[in-house]
Motif scaffolding. Structure first.
Motif, PDB file in Angstrom:
ATOM      1  N   SER B  23       0.479  -0.926   0.252  1.00  0.00           N
ATOM      2  CA  SER B  23       0.326  -0.306   0.142  1.00  0.00           C
ATOM      3  C   SER B  23       0.638   0.712   0.427  1.00  0.00           C
ATOM      4  O   SER B  23       0.276   2.539  -0.563  1.00  0.00           O
ATOM      5  N   ARG B  26       1.859   1.592  -3.266  1.00  0.00           N
ATOM      6  CA  ARG B  26       1.448   2.348  -4.441  1.00  0.00           C
ATOM      7  C   ARG B  26       1.278   3.629  -4.221  1.00  0.00           C
ATOM      8  O   ARG B  26       1.188   4.691  -4.991  1.00  0.00           O
ATOM      9  N   ARG B  27       0.718   4.030  -2.639  1.00  0.00           N
ATOM     10  CA  ARG B  27       1.041   5.747  -2.973  1.00  0.00           C
ATOM     11  C   ARG B  27       2.125   6.263  -3.237  1.00  0.00           C
ATOM     12  O   ARG B  27       1.924   7.469  -3.765  1.00  0.00           O
ATOM     13  N   GLY B  33      -5.873   5.798  -4.205  1.00  0.00           N
ATOM     14  CA  GLY B  33      -7.335   5.748  -4.595  1.00  0.00           C
ATOM     15  C   GLY B  33      -7.869   4.287  -3.625  1.00  0.00           C
ATOM     16  O   GLY B  33      -7.662   4.476  -2.658  1.00  0.00           O
ATOM     17  N   CYS B  34      -8.395   3.996  -4.833  1.00  0.00           N
ATOM     18  CA  CYS B  34      -9.201   2.443  -4.148  1.00  0.00           C
ATOM     19  C   CYS B  34      -8.962   1.388  -4.471  1.00  0.00           C
ATOM     20  O   CYS B  34      -9.193   0.311  -3.841  1.00  0.00           O
ATOM     21  N   ASP B  35      -6.938   1.675  -4.522  1.00  0.00           N
ATOM     22  CA  ASP B  35      -6.397   0.209  -4.527  1.00  0.00           C
ATOM     23  C   ASP B  35      -6.672  -1.206  -5.085  1.00  0.00           C
ATOM     24  O   ASP B  35      -6.027  -1.731  -5.209  1.00  0.00           O
ATOM     25  N   CYS B  36      -7.690  -0.340  -6.332  1.00  0.00           N
ATOM     26  CA  CYS B  36      -8.560  -1.764  -7.213  1.00  0.00           C
ATOM     27  C   CYS B  36      -7.327  -1.967  -8.046  1.00  0.00           C
ATOM     28  O   CYS B  36      -7.962  -3.094  -8.649  1.00  0.00           O
ATOM     29  N   GLY B  37      -6.768  -1.038  -7.977  1.00  0.00           N
ATOM     30  CA  GLY B  37      -5.391  -1.395  -8.955  1.00  0.00           C
ATOM     31  C   GLY B  37      -5.156  -1.990 -10.599  1.00  0.00           C
ATOM     32  O   GLY B  37      -4.915  -2.387 -11.526  1.00  0.00           O
ATOM     33  N   CYS B  38      -7.408  -1.581 -11.219  1.00  0.00           N
ATOM     34  CA  CYS B  38      -7.901  -1.965 -12.264  1.00  0.00           C
ATOM     35  C   CYS B  38      -7.559  -0.396 -13.046  1.00  0.00           C
ATOM     36  O   CYS B  38      -7.219   0.359 -12.437  1.00  0.00           O
TER      37      CYS B  38
END
Lengths: 776, 55
Positions: B23, B26-27, B33-38
């Motif tokens: 996490s 990523r940040r 944001g939503c961490d969905c990765g899509c």
């Protein structure tokens, strides 16, 4: 690799075409303003590779909102090899306005005449070849929805991208053309790229252009001074817009041949007569919402059981509850017929229960802590969250149907009447309704709002629109309350909590717009798309996104959180392992007890003095990481707190167990739901709010969320426990309102009398024309 | 404590630390944001989201 940009008006089908070209599954919605950021993909055909950039929709190249700036800057600064201008063929004249601006830029342009299938269906005709001849740019008739004409479009785009193109303008009327030509020559001399476009914009005194080339403003003024004083009037932007529309009308409209129609009203118009009715529009929306919640959460479908005076349970029918087939049947009917959402949730609960039993059996010979950790620590928390997936998917399937059909855009139109009184435009409703799915994209979508104060107010209230992650809290606690009270009305409680969130959002917006966020109500800039049947593929993409996101979150953040919670609840400060019955002296319990008094006015603080009273305080805090953690925490801790605990219906049983263990009252449970719904959202949503809000507003936003949730939850608990406290609370609210009214009288709002920008005027005109068409 | 009990504890600790690092990274890369990765959910730009431009 060549780079092509997709540009066009909002809701003209850019993202649908993008998906078709790149094989992506980007989010598509039937309302203007779905795309708020550029998105990239690759078009592949044989050896050929083209980078495709999907841009947010724009009505003109005079940007009005932040996402429109993205589109303009990309086309001008990134210099794509070709701009594919998608034109909604059912709304030709308005869409060609942007085309007349794109023509002025030195970039190859191809026009994709989209939605030709809808034009043909209505009996109208557009002569693409005639239009191409008149515009002087390649025009290809396509249907992005059906995939028609795409190959020809890309052939033409690749072909034109090989040759540079010089901008041309449709502003031929003297003396405007004269002025533009003079400025153009001067800009060419100054080696400015796309000089014609910049010349027109400078002549208009476009805000961005003036900011970019302040040194040229004096020169333009000098050119203007060579004409008579009243030649261009006071607003040159309006003169240019008028000239463009006149040109479009005179030259291009003849390519569109309308069929003589006996009846003027289309199917969409006829539906709008009812669905956007000024009296019935909102009651119809509430009935639709109720139907959705009933089909998702009702434990007595259509209240058949209640109306029949109670139906027999499977056991009363003589069926053996130990039989696997009967257990499966009980997922669909057991004393009442369940709603589809509940049926699917029961099946999921039954499956997770089987896995839990399997794990239990596998850990039978392992040390007690291993069994406790794997079954209670990891599995119970995870299963409680996973069991809500079916209901979340069913709920979002209904919301997606409303959105894709075009009904949501109508709701924004209806809500404008209410929102306007509260200081917001109906446009703000779209990001709010997106908040029902997830606060993050909803906050990003506020970029479509032009007014900073309106944007800030909307970002702040979006978390009050209960997102999918809060659904397990609502359903489990509502189920727990009603399970204890033996009344199958979960759907009503969940709907009531959703409505509470909406009411709090509107009340706080009024408060903000009357105090710190004062300002004029911006014009309503929503375009009503025609109704259409939602596509199955589109619905599945929406649901797949939701499912993927939820599962990923469950197996990362939530699983990690349940592991941490289990460890903290099974170790003491001196790092000694504690059995389940010793949890009251654990690290987690001591932290929970420390923060517990904070929640006393809300009903789930120090008054829950008995063992495990601290669980609610801990759950409220773990919910800040991800809201699903609240139920995961309940499940993990409830499973450990009660020896021999067996979940029959994930989530709900944990709440009933904790109710019995802690002695928490029903008003306190409702206050607990309200607090979790209204307080600071998850970390990811906070990070988004921070990025989207203007500088310096985020810390106040955090305070706003904490204060609102605390006040509303305390009021619920106090009024629910002691009804007479309603009067002092009302007195405090009335005093506050009176204070604001007096303060406002002493500090009147300064009216913003600035003229409308071109974009604003265009959008307002578009909406006005739609309103007229709709007969509203 | 047997070796496999220690292994369970180590695996659990590694998982928690891994999620936290994932996490964080990523940040740090501006994703999130939503961490969905899509790259195809509603926020669209969650894989390459930038601060919105100044109006």
């Amino acid at each position: 690799m060549k780079k092509f940009a997709l540009a066009g008006n909002p809701n003209c089908g850019k993202t649908t075409l993008f998906n078709l070209l790149t094989g992506s599954t980007a989010y598509v919605g039937n309302w203007p303003g779905v795309t708020v950021d550029k998105r990239e993909g690759v078009y592949k055909r044989g050896e050929e590779r083209v980078q495709i950039v999907d841009l947010p929709g724009i009505y003109s190249l005079s940007p009005y909102t932040p996402e429109e700036v993205i589109s303009r800057n990309f086309i001008l600064d990134e210099k794509p090899d070709c701009v594919i201008n998608i034109v909604d063929a059912t709304n030709l004249e308005r869409n060609l306005y942007l085309t007349t601006q794109l023509m002025e830029i030195d970039v190859p342009v191809v026009i994709a005449l989209n939605m030709m299938d809808a034009v043909e269906r209505s009996g109208d005709e557009i002569d693409a070849k005639d239009l191409e001849k008149k515009i002087g740019l390649p025009v290809v008739a396509i249907s992005a929805l059906k995939g028609a004409g795409i190959k020809e479009l890309m052939d033409r785009a690749i072909s034109v991208s090989k040759e540079p193109r010089e901008g041309v303008t449709v502003l031929h009327d003297s003396p405007l053309a004269h002025l533009v030509r003079d400025v153009n020559i001067a800009l060419k001399g100054a080696k400015v790229s796309a000089p014609l476009f910049h010349a027109v914009k400078l002549a208009e005194m476009d805000e961005i252009e003036v900011g970019m080339h302040p040194e040229l403003v004096k020169m333009v003024d000098e050119f203007k001074a060579t004409f008579a004083d009243d030649t261009f009037g006071s607003d040159l932007e309006a003169v240019v817009a008028d000239a463009r529309y006149k040109y479009i009308s005179a030259n291009y409209s003849s390519a569109y041949r309308r069929k003589e129609k006996k009846e003027q009203l289309s199917r969409s118009d006829r539906a709008d007569k009812i669905l956007t009715h000024k009296v019935w529009g909102i009651p119809i929306f509430i009935v639709i919402l109720f139907a959705i919640f009933h089909l998702t959460f009702a434990e007595d479908l259509f209240y058949i059981g209640a109306m029949a005076g109670g139906l027999p349970t499977l056991e009363e029918l003589g069926l053996d509850p130990e039989n696997v087939g009967v257990q499966l049947l009980a997922c669909f009917y057991d004393g009442a017929l369940f709603s589809p959402g509940v049926m699917l949730q029961n099946v999921m609960g039954w499956l997770t229960g089987l896995v839990g039993m399997g794990l239990d059996a596998a850990c039978a010979s392992a040390p007690a802590w291993v069994g406790g950790f794997i079954v209670n620590g990891v599995w119970e928390g995870l299963a409680a969250v996973l069991s809500f997936i079916p209901q979340i998917l069913v709920l979002f399937m209904f919301f997606s149907i409303l959105e894709d059909s075009g009904y949501m855009a109508r709701i924004a139109f209806i809500m404008d009447r209410i929102f306007r009184r509260f200081g917001l435009s109906g446009r703000a409703f779209m990001p709010m309704i997106m908040g029902f799915g997830c606060s993050i994209p909803a906050m990003i979508n506020t970029r479509t709002l032009a007014d900073d104060n309106e944007r800030t107010s909307t970002v702040r209230v979006i978390p009050f629109f209960s997102c999918g992650a809060k659904l397990p809290i609502l359903t489990a606690i509502a189920g727990g309350i009603l399970g204890a009270a033996d009344a199958p009305l979960v759907d009503l409680i969940v709907l009531a909590m959703y409505l509470l969130g909406m009411i709090v959002a509107l009340s706080t917006v009024i408060l903000m717009r009357a105090t710190t966020m004062r300002g004029d109500v911006p014009p309503f800039i929503m375009e009503l798309p025609p109704y259409h049947r939602p596509l199955f593929k589109g619905l599945m993409i929406h649901l797949w996104d939701k499912l993927k996101h939820f599962i990923k979150k469950a197996f990362t953040i939530i699983l990690a959180s349940t592991i941490v919670i289990w460890f903290l609840s099974h170790f003491s400060w001196d790092w000694r392992y504690l059995a389940d019955e010793q949890m009251d002296v654990s690290i987690l319990a001591s932290i929970g007890k420390l923060i517990q008094p904070v929640f006393t006015p809300l009903g789930f603080g120090s008054q829950l003095g008995r063992a495990a009273g601290w669980v609610f305080a801990v759950a409220a805090i773990t919910g800040l990481i991800a809201k699903e953690n609240v139920i995961a925490t309940f499940s993990t801790l409830a499973a450990c707190l009660v020896a021999g605990f067996e979940a029959t219906e994930e989530g709900v049983s944990e709440v009933i167990t904790l109710m019995g263990q802690t002695g928490i009252t029903i008003p306190a449970l409702i206050a607990f739901i309200a607090f979790n719904m209204l307080t600071i959202p998850c970390f990811a949503a906070c990070a988004t709010a921070r990025a989207e809000l203007p500088k310096g507003k985020f810390k106040w936003t955090l305070l706003f969320w904490v204060a609102t949730s605390y006040f509303v939850s305390a009021a619920i608990y106090l009024i629910g426990s002691w009804w007479w406290t309603l009067f002092p609370i009302l007195a405090v609210v009335a005093a506050g309102i009176t204070g604001i009214v007096f303060w406002n009288k002493k500090h009147p709002v300064k009216k913003n009398e600035a003229p409308m920008s071109e974009g604003e005027a265009l959008e307002a005109a578009a909406v006005a024309s739609d309103g007229e068409e709709d007969g509203q | 404590m047997s070796w496999w009990e220690a292994l369970i504890i180590a695996a659990a600790a590694a998982f928690v630390v891994g999620v936290a690092i994932y996490s964080f990274v990523r940040r740090k890369h501006g994703k999130g944001g939503c961490d969905c990765g899509c790259d195809h959910c509603r926020c669209g730009g969650c894989a390459s989201r930038k601060t919105p431009p100044e109006k």
